[in-house]
Design a protein around this motif. Structure first.
Motif, PDB file in Angstrom:
ATOM      1  N   ALA A   1      23.604   7.101 -45.577  1.00  0.00           N
ATOM      2  CA  ALA A   1      23.586   6.192 -46.732  1.00  0.00           C
ATOM      3  C   ALA A   1      24.728   6.554 -47.672  1.00  0.00           C
ATOM      4  N   ALA A   2      25.117   5.578 -48.476  1.00  0.00           N
ATOM      5  CA  ALA A   2      26.155   5.815 -49.486  1.00  0.00           C
ATOM      6  C   ALA A   2      25.909   4.904 -50.671  1.00  0.00           C
ATOM      7  N   ALA A   3      26.247   5.412 -51.833  1.00  0.00           N
ATOM      8  CA  ALA A   3      26.248   4.617 -53.058  1.00  0.00           C
ATOM      9  C   ALA A   3      27.649   4.672 -53.633  1.00  0.00           C
ATOM     10  N   VAL A   4      28.166   3.531 -54.013  1.00  0.00           N
ATOM     11  CA  VAL A   4      29.490   3.438 -54.628  1.00  0.00           C
ATOM     12  C   VAL A   4      29.298   3.041 -56.088  1.00  0.00           C
ATOM     13  N   CYS A   5      29.837   3.841 -57.000  1.00  0.00           N
ATOM     14  CA  CYS A   5      29.667   3.589 -58.431  1.00  0.00           C
ATOM     15  C   CYS A   5      30.998   3.756 -59.160  1.00  0.00           C
ATOM     16  N   PRO A   6      31.180   3.070 -60.275  1.00  0.00           N
ATOM     17  CA  PRO A   6      32.384   3.288 -61.089  1.00  0.00           C
ATOM     18  C   PRO A   6      32.273   4.621 -61.817  1.00  0.00           C
ATOM     19  N   CYS A   7      33.405   5.125 -62.292  1.00  0.00           N
ATOM     20  CA  CYS A   7      33.366   6.470 -62.873  1.00  0.00           C
ATOM     21  C   CYS A   7      33.921   6.581 -64.287  1.00  0.00           C
TER      22      CYS A   7
END
Length: 237
Positions: free
Chosen positions: A4-10
Motif C-alpha cells: 500500500a502507499a499514500a501520497v500526500c503534499p508536504c
C-alpha cells in the motif's frame, strides 16, 4: 513487497499551528491525507517508510525516533518519527519528513516500525526507481507514505510565478497517481519538474519503482492548487 502507499503534499502549512489563521483553507487536504493513511493502516504492513524531498543535509535514511521541528516556520512545535525508542535521534528530519511524521502522529500511528528516506530533488529517475525497488524489498509487507508537491507555478502569486506548462504537468501527475500508473510516473520529465519547482517528482518516482509488479490500484482523493502549488493526495492498495 509493497502492499500500500499514500501520497500526500508536504507544505508545512498542512500543520494547523504553522498555517494559523489560514488553517481552514487546507482542511480538505488534511481530511484526504487522513483517509489515505487509513488505507496504509488497513494494509497491516510490517514496515512503513516515509519518503520525501530533502536538501543535502536531510538526504538519506532517518531511523525511527528521529525528530523534526517547525521552529524555522515560526512555531515551537516538535515531532517524532514513530516511537521514541530511547536512543539518540540522529539528524533532524527535513521539513517534508517532519510533515509526514506529524500526519502519522495525528492519525495515531503507533505499532508498526517506521523509517524515512530523504530524497534529493535532482535525483534522476533511474536512481529513484532503483531506490524504490530496494525499499519494497525491506520486508514482506511494506507500506510507503510519499510526501511531495506538484508544480509551484500555477498562478501569478505562486512561489515560482505563473508558468503555462504547470497545469499540464500537474494533470499528468494527478492522472498517474490516481491510476497507480508507474510507467507514467517514471516518464515525468525531470528537467521540467525542476523548472516548475515540483518537489514531488523524485519521491513519486521512488514510489513507482517500489510498486513495480505489485499490482496495486490507485485512487485520487484530492487535487487542488491553493497558493498556486499543486497538492495531490492519492491512495494505492
Amino acid at each position: 513487497m509493497l502492499v500500500a502507499a499514500a501520497v500526500c503534499p508536504c507544505p508545512p502549512l498542512l500543520v494547523p499551528d504553522v498555517a494559523a489563521g489560514a488553517a481552514p483553507e487546507l482542511d480538505a487536504a488534511r481530511t484526504a491525507c487522513t483517509d489515505a493513511l487509513g488505507v496504509l493502516a488497513a494494509s497491516r504492513p510490517d514496515l512503513l517508510i516515509v519518503v520525501g524531498p530533502a536538501d543535502q543535509a536531510g538526504r538519506g535514511v532517518h531511523h525511527e525516533g528521529a525528530t523534526g521541528t517547525f521552529e524555522e516556520f515560526g512555531v515551537a512545535l516538535d515531532v517524532r518519527l514513530g516511537r521514541d525508542l530511547g536512543e539518540t535521534a540522529g539528524r533532524p528530519l527535513p521539513p517534508s519528513l517532519a510533515v509526514g511524521a506529524w500526519l502519522l502522529a495525528r492519525t495515531g500511528w503507533a505499532d508498526t516500525p517506521v523509517e524515512a528516506l530523504g530524497v534529493g530533488e535532482p535525483l534522476e529517475a533511474a536512481r529513484c526507481t532503483e531506490n524504490g525497488r530496494a525499499l519494497a524489498g525491506r520486508a514482506d509487507r511494506v507500506a510507503l507514505l510519499v510526501m511531495g508537491d506538484g508544480s509551484a507555478c500555477r498562478t501569478l502569486k505562486a512561489p515560482g510565478y505563473l508558468d503555462e506548462r504547470a497545469a499540464g504537468f500537474d494533470a499528468a501527475a494527478s492522472h498517474a497517481l490516481g491510476t497507480a500508473d508507474t510507467d507514467a510516473l517514471i516518464a515525468l520529465d525531470e528537467e521540467l519538474a525542476y523548472e516548475l519547482k515540483a518537489a514531488g517528482r523524485a519521491p513519486w518516482q521512488v514510489l513507482a519503482g517500489a510498486a513495480e509488479g505489485a499490482g496495486l490500484d490507485g485512487r485520487l482523493l484530492y487535487d487542488d492548487a491553493p497558493y498556486g502549488v499543486g497538492y495531490l493526495v492519492a491512495a494505492w492498495s
